[in-house]
Enzyme design. Structure first.
Site, PDB file in Angstrom:
ATOM      1  N   ASP A  98      -4.511   1.619  -9.262  1.00  0.00           N
ATOM      2  CA  ASP A  98      -5.957   1.419  -9.399  1.00  0.00           C
ATOM      3  C   ASP A  98      -6.371   1.247 -10.852  1.00  0.00           C
ATOM      4  O   ASP A  98      -7.151   0.357 -11.199  1.00  0.00           O
ATOM      5  CB  ASP A  98      -6.717   2.605  -8.788  1.00  0.00           C
ATOM      6  CG  ASP A  98      -6.355   2.823  -7.328  1.00  0.00           C
ATOM      7  OD1 ASP A  98      -5.709   1.938  -6.750  1.00  0.00           O
ATOM      8  OD2 ASP A  98      -6.720   3.870  -6.773  1.00  0.00           O
TER       9      ASP A  98
ATOM     10  N   GLY B  76     -16.669   5.577  -2.574  1.00  0.00           N
ATOM     11  CA  GLY B  76     -15.949   6.084  -1.399  1.00  0.00           C
ATOM     12  C   GLY B  76     -15.546   5.002  -0.423  1.00  0.00           C
ATOM     13  O   GLY B  76     -15.264   5.279   0.739  1.00  0.00           O
TER      14      GLY B  76
ATOM     15  N   GLU C 107       0.841  -1.198   0.000  1.00  0.00           N
ATOM     16  CA  GLU C 107       0.000   0.000   0.000  1.00  0.00           C
ATOM     17  C   GLU C 107       0.873   1.243   0.000  1.00  0.00           C
ATOM     18  O   GLU C 107       1.880   1.301   0.724  1.00  0.00           O
ATOM     19  CB  GLU C 107      -0.900  -0.045   1.244  1.00  0.00           C
ATOM     20  CG  GLU C 107      -2.296   0.468   1.038  1.00  0.00           C
ATOM     21  CD  GLU C 107      -3.136  -0.339   0.032  1.00  0.00           C
ATOM     22  OE1 GLU C 107      -3.103  -0.029  -1.173  1.00  0.00           O
ATOM     23  OE2 GLU C 107      -3.839  -1.267   0.478  1.00  0.00           O
TER      24      GLU C 107
ATOM     25  N   LEU D   6     -12.481   1.209  -3.040  1.00  0.00           N
ATOM     26  CA  LEU D   6     -12.435   0.135  -4.041  1.00  0.00           C
ATOM     27  C   LEU D   6     -12.195   0.696  -5.445  1.00  0.00           C
ATOM     28  O   LEU D   6     -12.408   0.016  -6.445  1.00  0.00           O
ATOM     29  CB  LEU D   6     -13.732  -0.685  -4.021  1.00  0.00           C
ATOM     30  CG  LEU D   6     -14.056  -1.312  -2.667  1.00  0.00           C
ATOM     31  CD1 LEU D   6     -15.344  -2.105  -2.735  1.00  0.00           C
ATOM     32  CD2 LEU D   6     -12.916  -2.207  -2.230  1.00  0.00           C
TER      33      LEU D   6
ATOM     34  N   THR E 179       2.823   2.074  -2.115  1.00  0.00           N
ATOM     35  CA  THR E 179       4.121   1.756  -2.706  1.00  0.00           C
ATOM     36  C   THR E 179       4.161   2.119  -4.192  1.00  0.00           C
ATOM     37  O   THR E 179       5.238   2.247  -4.764  1.00  0.00           O
ATOM     38  CB  THR E 179       4.418   0.249  -2.557  1.00  0.00           C
ATOM     39  OG1 THR E 179       3.220  -0.470  -2.866  1.00  0.00           O
ATOM     40  CG2 THR E 179       4.851  -0.100  -1.158  1.00  0.00           C
ATOM     41  N   ASP E 180       2.978   2.287  -4.806  1.00  0.00           N
ATOM     42  CA  ASP E 180       2.993   2.491  -6.269  1.00  0.00           C
ATOM     43  C   ASP E 180       3.686   3.794  -6.659  1.00  0.00           C
ATOM     44  O   ASP E 180       4.548   3.803  -7.538  1.00  0.00           O
ATOM     45  CB  ASP E 180       1.587   2.365  -6.895  1.00  0.00           C
ATOM     46  CG  ASP E 180       0.527   3.300  -6.352  1.00  0.00           C
ATOM     47  OD1 ASP E 180       0.802   4.019  -5.376  1.00  0.00           O
ATOM     48  OD2 ASP E 180      -0.591   3.312  -6.921  1.00  0.00           O
TER      49      ASP E 180
ATOM     50  N   SER F  54     -13.537   5.469  -8.741  1.00  0.00           N
ATOM     51  CA  SER F  54     -13.149   6.559  -9.651  1.00  0.00           C
ATOM     52  C   SER F  54     -12.231   6.053 -10.760  1.00  0.00           C
ATOM     53  O   SER F  54     -12.395   6.429 -11.918  1.00  0.00           O
ATOM     54  CB  SER F  54     -12.521   7.716  -8.885  1.00  0.00           C
ATOM     55  OG  SER F  54     -11.587   7.237  -7.969  1.00  0.00           O
TER      56      SER F  54
END
Ligand code: GLA
Length: 391
Positions: free
Chosen positions: A175, A125, A38, A128, A40-41, A131
């Site tokens: 995402d 929101g 998390e 997940l 980390t991207d 957007s």
């Protein structure tokens, strides 16, 4: 066979029909989970996401003029804007679509006016990535509609630019990548520096992925998210004074971190420390998955949660409560907050036979503590962005 929610499809189809006639095409793009890795991207590390069986659907068709007419079926809201004056809207949801068009226009691609109706079953929101799903389904549908010839990777990076530059969240690539490249029953091991990736089967036999939704809307998410990103960059620039070869926290080891301990703010040190550990943890976690050792993997999820809560400080009481609740339950192999943070869901790997009981007990405990209802979703790993055929 990819998962499709017929109710959503019927809804976009019938609303489109009533408003504009027959749509030219239909597409969908899923939300995502992330098993570990998390924040980390954007630090050029690794992530381990997967697309889920919940998606945003679009019905789309060309218009003869240069206007964009949009309807969000679930919100019962409509919006229109001219292609010649694409500015940010005060209402949030159209911005994800306008942002995509703005980015397409920057590439001088021939995009004309269009009508679109959207609906979906990705909880909004909840962390997940509804957007990213909206951005991906938009760019994918426009790419098909106007025959733009973009590759999947080009669409992913374009969607990220739309979010970064038009919407204003300095998010990483995870995402959009997961939504576009998702594959049924597989997690994506993505190297966010090289963008090399491979699919690993996620052996879910006997295990369910349960998301517990605090329903805390992550209102701090975009401002604090951008702050975290800056804090990581600050750490890197300090390390670079002695190690100019370092480009991101991906290149940093513990020794380098210790060298800056006294020259940076404790917060900055803690942020960097978490990321350096998390990148390592993900790599070890992938090895656990290869051995199908979900127990060892689950332990790492709890460590990730601790780090996100105490060092990266992107959790909240509700998420901490749920992570502790899960940790005390022997039927949960691993759990942690998921996504950007400040609200949204925890992800839990739960023994199949105990799922109903676990959800019920978590709901009771949550309501007792916070006097509010807990939502839960049992998700499966599904395919990424695709066209949807209508019979
Ligand atoms: C949000 C961002 C992603 C990623 C996660 C945290 O979902 O959009 O790029 O940084 O937070 O891992």
């Amino acid at each position: 066979m990819s998962y499709e929610n017929q109710t959503c499809i019927s809804r976009v189809q019938s609303i489109y029909q009533i408003k504009y006639g027959k749509a030219d095409l239909y597409a969908k793009s899923p939300g995502r989970i992330n098993l570990i890795g998390e924040h980390t991207d954007y630090n050029q590390g690794f992530v381990l996401p997967a697309a889920i069986d919940k998606a945003i659907y679009i019905a789309i068709g060309k218009r003869a003029d240069d206007e964009i007419h949009l309807t969000a079926a679930d919100l019962d809201e409509s919006f229109f804007i001219s292609m010649s004056s694409l500015t940010k809207s005060k209402v949030d949801w159209p911005n994800y679509i306008i942002g995509i068009v703005v980015e397409l226009k920057k590439l001088h691609l021939q995009v004309g006016g269009f009508n679109a109706v959207i609906a979906g079953d990705v909880p909004l929101g909840a962390g997940l990535s509804s957007s990213a799903a909206l951005e991906c389904v938009t760019v994918f549908a426009l790419n098909e509609l106007f025959k733009l010839g973009l590759s999947k990777l080009e669409m992913v990076t374009l969607a990220q630019r739309a979010e970064n530059q038009f919407v204003g969240l300095q998010c990483g690539i995870m995402d959009m990548f997961a939504s576009m490249f998702g594959k049924k029953d597989a997690v994506i091991q993505l190297d966010c520096r090289s963008l090399e990736y491979h699919y690993s089967p996620f052996n879910q036999a006997g295990i369910k992925i349960v998301l517990l939704d605090t329903c805390v809307k992550h209102s701090l998410a975009s401002s604090e998210y951008n702050v975290r990103r800056k804090e990581c960059e600050l750490g890197v620039s300090e390390i670079r004074k002695n190690h100019p070869e370092v480009n991101s926290l991906r290149d940093v080891n513990r020794k380098m971190l210790e060298e800056i301990q006294n020259s940076v703010d404790l917060k900055v040190f803690n942020r960097c420390s978490f990321i350096v550990d998390e990148i390592k943890r993900l790599q070890a976690g992938c090895a656990d998955l290869e051995r199908n050792d979900l127990v060892a993997f689950g332990e790492k999820m709890y460590l990730t949660h601790d780090g996100l809560s105490n060092f990266y400080e992107v959790s909240c009481h509700e998420l901490d409560f749920l992570a502790s609740f899960s940790k005390a339950n022997k039927n949960v192999l691993g759990a942690r907050m998921m996504g950007g943070g400040f609200g949204g869901c925890t992800i839990n790997l739960v023994k199949e036979e105990a799922v109903t009981d676990f959800i019920e007990q978590a709901g009771i405990a949550f309501e007792k503590e916070f006097n509010t209802k807990l939502k839960s979703y049992i998700v499966s790993i599904g395919d990424g962005t695709s066209l949807v055929s209508i019979d």
